[in-house]
Design a protein around this motif. Structure first.
Motif, PDB file in Angstrom:
ATOM      1  N   ILE A 200      -3.673  -6.940   7.570  1.00 49.62           N
ATOM      2  CA  ILE A 200      -2.778  -7.352   6.489  1.00 49.62           C
ATOM      3  C   ILE A 200      -1.548  -7.981   7.120  1.00 49.62           C
ATOM      4  N   SER A 201      -1.291  -9.239   6.775  1.00 49.35           N
ATOM      5  CA  SER A 201      -0.158  -9.973   7.327  1.00 49.35           C
ATOM      6  C   SER A 201       0.821 -10.310   6.213  1.00 49.35           C
TER       7      SER A 201
ATOM      8  N   GLY B  69       6.334  -4.733  12.958  1.00 48.08           N
ATOM      9  CA  GLY B  69       6.344  -3.348  12.492  1.00 48.08           C
ATOM     10  C   GLY B  69       7.401  -3.116  11.453  1.00 48.08           C
ATOM     11  N   VAL B  70       7.486  -4.014  10.463  1.00 50.46           N
ATOM     12  CA  VAL B  70       8.555  -3.949   9.467  1.00 50.46           C
ATOM     13  C   VAL B  70       8.084  -3.372   8.133  1.00 50.46           C
ATOM     14  N   ALA B  71       6.831  -2.981   8.035  1.00 47.66           N
ATOM     15  CA  ALA B  71       6.344  -2.407   6.783  1.00 47.66           C
ATOM     16  C   ALA B  71       6.870  -0.979   6.615  1.00 47.66           C
ATOM     17  N   SER B  72       6.814  -0.470   5.371  1.00 51.48           N
ATOM     18  CA  SER B  72       7.364   0.854   5.085  1.00 51.48           C
ATOM     19  C   SER B  72       6.377   1.981   5.370  1.00 51.48           C
ATOM     20  N   ILE B  73       5.186   1.657   5.845  1.00 54.07           N
ATOM     21  CA  ILE B  73       4.220   2.688   6.207  1.00 54.07           C
ATOM     22  C   ILE B  73       4.123   2.747   7.730  1.00 54.07           C
TER      23      ILE B  73
ATOM     24  N   VAL C 227       1.737  -7.943  11.365  1.00 51.61           N
ATOM     25  CA  VAL C 227       0.319  -7.788  11.057  1.00 51.61           C
ATOM     26  C   VAL C 227      -0.044  -6.323  11.248  1.00 51.61           C
ATOM     27  N   LEU C 228      -0.606  -5.749  10.195  1.00 52.68           N
ATOM     28  CA  LEU C 228      -0.965  -4.340  10.194  1.00 52.68           C
ATOM     29  C   LEU C 228      -2.491  -4.228  10.266  1.00 52.68           C
TER      30      LEU C 228
ATOM     31  N   SER D  25      -2.417   0.800  12.628  1.00 47.51           N
ATOM     32  CA  SER D  25      -1.622   0.396  13.786  1.00 47.51           C
ATOM     33  C   SER D  25      -1.056  -0.989  13.515  1.00 47.51           C
ATOM     34  N   TYR D  26      -0.077  -1.390  14.309  1.00 46.57           N
ATOM     35  CA  TYR D  26       0.532  -2.711  14.154  1.00 46.57           C
ATOM     36  C   TYR D  26       0.085  -3.612  15.289  1.00 46.57           C
TER      37      TYR D  26
END
Length: 321
Positions: free
Chosen positions: A230-231, A273-277, A248-249, A268-269
């Motif tokens: 997921i990007s 690494g800016v997502a909230s999960i 990108v996750l 993992s990233y």
């Protein structure tokens, strides 16, 4: 002198006649007291702490009520209505009086049935408190079966009221038991108001999924045997600009999911690494499977992802806006 005496006797006679007419009019407007409108009641049964309203008629329309044992029940009059409240288990009687008439109502107060006021309830996360009553039973114990820790519950054993607050999506049970082994269960289901808008990861701690995306899924790439990327930019390789950095996750593959089963997702990233999960392992329950997507619910997140089929070998990608 005779004229004055005659006039005085006439006045007295008129007064006595008027009084007699008034008395007869009052007598004609009274009747025996009737307790109950549809059916004349002579006895009632109530649960402890329950109340009942009973219409009265007869008498002169003005009523008084007296309870023989005020520890067992309470009675009060409101216009033409008798209100009875059960206090303690036992028997007593209420005397209702109006004008020269009296009526008796026998009252039996029994222990209420052991039960929740609801079999199940549905709440939204962060909704205002919901109150549910638990009646009956002595020395009741209350157990919370809440594997995802979605609820907080306050219980007042004196009033039998439970205050329930929902914090996250999921399902929990409240189980009440008596020392004799009787058991009652309340099912609590919690979910947001709306539905997820498509592929991605959503938090479950608010009323709406729409404002709880853990990462903005601009591009979702499914690679059989590898998993889902997921990007939050229009590239599976991430990217950079003056106002943002792409992330990108990577989510481990879900293979042949079955509704009702459980699995563990590893996140993992690959970039950023800016997502909230955060990265890590997420046990999840499989809620729904379609031809192309699987819906999974974790402890604090909902995942809608592509999945692997045994015969699937080719690379696929989906770009969202």
């Amino acid at each position: 002198m005779n004229i004055r005496i005659y006039y005085l006797l006439s006045v007295i006679s008129s007064f006595l006649l008027a009084s007699a007419c008034t008395h007869n009019s009052l007598d004609s407007s009274t009747a025996p007291i009737r307790i109950g409108k549809e059916q004349m009641l002579t006895n009632i049964r109530l649960s402890r702490l329950a109340e009942r309203h009973i219409l009265l008629s007869g008498g002169n329309g003005k009523y008084k009520a007296n309870v023989e044992n005020s520890l067992v029940a309470d009675a009060s009059i409101h216009n033409d209505t008798l209100k009875v409240v059960g206090l303690l288990e036992g028997s007593t009687y209420i005397t209702v009086q109006s004008h020269d008439y009296r009526a008796r109502l026998d009252v039996t107060i029994v222990s209420p049935d052991f039960m929740f006021s609801h079999d199940s309830i549905h709440l939204h996360p962060k909704q205002e408190s919901k109150f549910v009553s638990l009646s009956g039973g002595d020395r009741v114990t209350l157990q919370k079966n809440d594997p995802d820790d979605i609820l907080t519950v306050k219980w007042d054993g004196n009033t039998g009221l439970l205050e329930i607050n929902a914090h996250y999506e999921g399902q929990a049970q409240l189980i009440a038991r008596t020392p004799e082994g009787d058991q009652r269960t309340l099912v609590v289901t919690v979910s947001p108001i709306d539905q997820p808008s498509g592929l991605g990861i959503y938090g479950t701690g608010g009323k709406f999924y729409s404002n709880q995306q853990s990462i903005r899924p601009v591009m979702v790439v499914h690679r059989p045997g590898i998993g889902t990327l997921i990007s939050n930019v229009a590239s599976p390789l991430g990217g950079y600009a003056s106002t943002y950095s792409g992330s990108v996750l990577h989510i481990s593959p879900v293979v042949n999911p079955q509704v009702g089963s459980r699995t563990t997702l590893t996140i993992s990233y690959s970039i950023g690494g800016v997502a909230s999960i955060p990265a890590g392992s997420y046990p999840a329950y499989i809620e729904k499977v379609t031809d192309d997507e699987v819906t999974l619910r974790g402890k604090r997140h909902k995942f809608i992802l592509p999945y692997d089929k045994e015969e699937q070998t080719r690379f696929t990608s989906v770009e969202t806006k």
